[in-house]
Motif scaffolding. Structure first.
Motif, short mmCIF file in Angstrom:
data_model
loop_
_atom_site.label_atom_id
_atom_site.label_comp_id
_atom_site.label_asym_id
_atom_site.label_seq_id
_atom_site.Cartn_x
_atom_site.Cartn_y
_atom_site.Cartn_z
N PHE A 1 0.43 -0.98 -0.15
CA PHE A 1 0.09 0.17 0.13
C PHE A 1 0.82 1.74 0.08
O PHE A 1 2.31 0.98 0.30
CB PHE A 1 -0.80 -0.20 0.52
N GLY A 2 0.56 2.62 -0.05
CA GLY A 2 1.22 3.72 0.12
C GLY A 2 1.93 4.10 -1.75
O GLY A 2 2.42 4.80 -1.82
N LEU A 3 1.36 3.06 -2.34
CA LEU A 3 2.34 3.80 -4.08
C LEU A 3 0.91 4.62 -4.95
O LEU A 3 0.11 4.15 -4.69
CB LEU A 3 2.32 2.42 -4.22
N PRO A 4 1.97 5.21 -5.19
CA PRO A 4 1.15 6.31 -6.55
C PRO A 4 -0.32 5.02 -7.70
O PRO A 4 1.04 3.41 -7.59
CB PRO A 4 1.70 6.15 -8.06
N MET A 5 -0.76 4.82 -8.37
CA MET A 5 -1.55 3.90 -9.03
C MET A 5 -1.03 3.10 -9.65
O MET A 5 -0.97 1.81 -9.47
CB MET A 5 -3.24 4.34 -8.54
N ALA A 6 0.15 3.44 -11.08
CA ALA A 6 0.43 3.16 -12.00
C ALA A 6 2.08 1.57 -10.90
O ALA A 6 2.11 0.96 -10.98
CB ALA A 6 1.53 3.88 -12.58
N ASP A 7 1.88 2.18 -10.02
CA ASP A 7 3.70 1.71 -9.90
C ASP A 7 2.56 0.89 -8.62
O ASP A 7 3.22 -0.57 -8.52
CB ASP A 7 3.89 2.55 -8.45
N PHE A 8 1.83 0.80 -7.99
CA PHE A 8 0.49 -0.39 -6.84
C PHE A 8 0.37 -1.50 -8.23
O PHE A 8 0.90 -2.67 -8.22
CB PHE A 8 -0.08 0.16 -6.66
N ASP A 9 0.42 -1.14 -9.64
CA ASP A 9 -0.77 -2.09 -10.55
C ASP A 9 0.99 -2.84 -10.81
O ASP A 9 0.51 -4.52 -10.65
CB ASP A 9 -1.60 -1.43 -11.32
N ARG A 10 1.62 -2.49 -11.11
CA ARG A 10 2.98 -3.37 -11.69
C ARG A 10 3.60 -4.26 -10.28
O ARG A 10 4.21 -4.90 -11.14
CB ARG A 10 3.67 -1.65 -12.29
N ILE A 11 3.92 -3.18 -9.42
CA ILE A 11 4.62 -4.15 -7.90
C ILE A 11 4.03 -5.04 -7.59
O ILE A 11 4.03 -6.32 -7.66
CB ILE A 11 4.76 -2.64 -7.15
N SER A 12 2.01 -4.93 -7.90
CA SER A 12 1.55 -5.96 -6.61
C SER A 12 1.27 -6.80 -8.05
O SER A 12 1.68 -8.52 -7.73
CB SER A 12 0.51 -5.22 -6.88
N LYS A 13 1.10 -6.96 -9.45
CA LYS A 13 1.03 -7.59 -10.12
C LYS A 13 2.54 -8.23 -10.52
O LYS A 13 2.53 -9.67 -10.88
CB LYS A 13 1.16 -7.41 -12.06
N GLN A 14 3.44 -8.47 -9.87
CA GLN A 14 5.18 -8.58 -9.99
C GLN A 14 5.01 -9.43 -8.16
O GLN A 14 5.61 -10.90 -8.85
CB GLN A 14 6.50 -6.89 -10.17
N GLU A 15 4.44 -9.42 -7.73
CA GLU A 15 4.43 -9.94 -6.36
C GLU A 15 3.84 -11.04 -5.90
O GLU A 15 3.75 -12.00 -5.02
CB GLU A 15 4.68 -8.90 -5.03
N TYR A 16 1.93 -10.94 -6.59
CA TYR A 16 1.37 -11.82 -6.01
C TYR A 16 0.61 -11.69 -7.56
O TYR A 16 0.88 -11.41 -8.98
CB TYR A 16 -0.03 -10.54 -5.48
N SER A 17 -0.22 -12.89 -7.26
CA SER A 17 -1.44 -13.08 -8.28
C SER A 17 -2.97 -12.67 -7.75
O SER A 17 -3.61 -13.53 -6.78
CB SER A 17 -1.67 -14.83 -8.33
N MET A 18 -2.89 -11.72 -8.47
CA MET A 18 -4.50 -11.07 -7.82
C MET A 18 -5.31 -11.44 -8.90
O MET A 18 -5.41 -11.55 -10.04
CB MET A 18 -4.08 -9.53 -7.89
#
Length: 364
Positions: A174-191
């Protein structure tokens, strides 16, 4: 003494360590002053251990090893079964004052794998012969490390790995700008969103070769729905793969329990009724509570003064929760959840966590 039990373990030599070759049909005979029998919780004198390659084949006194067996006599050392950490994150390192996102954003996949090789070796040197690594490891970087250990490229304990954690659309960062949140979360998780996406994620994980599925019963805010969880559990179980759930809040655990997960990670302050329901369903719990030594290290890193009474007070909730888990009749499994940079070897963090879970210092 059960030979089957010991054939699953490589032994920690408390007064010295040795690395065993994986060359076919190589025998080692270990001798030491004492042998700890974990099944009987007692120390036994004059025992020998015969190892063929990397498996224990016989334990007893005055064994008759094959010709050309390498004899390793460790004198007054004590030989003990290896430790197991069932909740590790060796592809992740977070500074005390940093966000969880920093490591994923700033460290390349290649560096994370190389760093994990160091962490894996530190676990082995601390006496851990098996670890279960549960996500925060990019897209299947944990499989790369596990496979490198299995191939003999690097030294480390046996690894059971989950691949990316399967969760709802918000992950844990949490706490990331939306573009970075989307990129990093997809890198680290299977959402995932919906039953079909949940099933597809499990199929992908199993096809890649994971050993266990880990889900987020709750992420930052969103929960996986009951039907999504059921789909994940049913799909995994149909392929004989177990499912464990990250859950740090009591109210969020009930869907995971109903869905039939095999284990729950963390279980901070769960209500008695919830714990008893887990016990009735045969669900194990990995508390990840730490110990007074964990808190001591935190104070030291922050250069903050402390007293022994303050350490005990800060760890008192862990003591209370452990006793509640035991009273509910749950199967309790040791896991460190080590990922902070405590400026000590990663395996050492695993040891301090085991102190709290197994009853030393924080639990009477």
């Amino acid at each position: 003494m059960s030979k089957t039990f010991y054939t699953t373990l490589i032994f920690l030599l408390l007064a010295g360590r040795v690395s065993f070759s994986q060359v076919a049909d190589t025998y080692y005979l270990l001798k030491a002053d004492q042998f700890y029998d974990a099944e009987k919780n007692t120390f036994v004198k004059n025992q020998e251990i015969l190892i063929k390659n990397n498996l224990v084949v016989e334990v007893g006194s005055q064994l008759s090893p094959p010709p050309n067996t390498v004899v390793l006599d460790f004198g007054n050392a004590t030989i003990s079964p290896g430790l197991i950490d069932t909740h590790s994150h060796i592809l992740l390192e977070q500074k005390i004052d940093e966000s969880l996102a920093v490591d994923a954003m700033m460290v390349s996949s290649e560096t994370r794998v190389l760093r994990a090789a160091k962490f894996a070796r530190s676990y082995l040197e601390a006496g851990f012969t098996t670890i279960r690594d549960l996500g925060n490891s990019g897209q299947y970087l944990d499989l790369e490390v596990r496979n490198a250990i299995n191939s003999g490229y690097i030294s480390g304990p046996r690894m059971l790995v989950s691949g990316p954690i399967i969760g709802s659309m918000d992950g844990q960062i949490f706490g990331l700008p939306m573009a970075d949140f989307d990129r990093i979360s997809k890198q680290e998780y299977s959402m995932v969103s919906g039953v079909e996406e949940a099933k597809k994620a499990v199929r992908e994980h199993i096809a890649r070769g994971v050993d266990v599925i880990k889900i987020l019963a709750i992420g930052n805010r969103l929960v996986l729905g009951l039907e999504e969880m059921k789909a994940i559990v049913d799909m995994a179980h149909s392929e004989r793969v177990t499912v464990t759930a990250h859950c740090d809040r009591d109210w969020a655990a009930h869907n995971a329990i109903e869905a039939g997960v095999d284990g729950i990670e963390h279980a901070y302050g769960f209500k008695t009724a919830t714990l008893e329901k887990m016990a009735d369903r045969g669900i194990y719990v990995v508390p990840t509570y730490g110990s007074t030594e964990t808190i001591r290290r935190y104070y030291e890193l922050q250069n903050e003064p402390y007293t022994e009474e303050e350490l005990q007070e800060n760890a008192s909730h862990w003591k209370k929760w452990i006793l509640e888990l035991k009273a509910a009749g749950l199967s309790i499994v040791a896991g460190s959840d080590a990922y902070f940079d405590m400026e000590i070897p990663r395996g050492g963090i695993g040891q301090t966590s085991h102190l709290g879970i197994c009853g030393f210092r924080t639990v009477s």
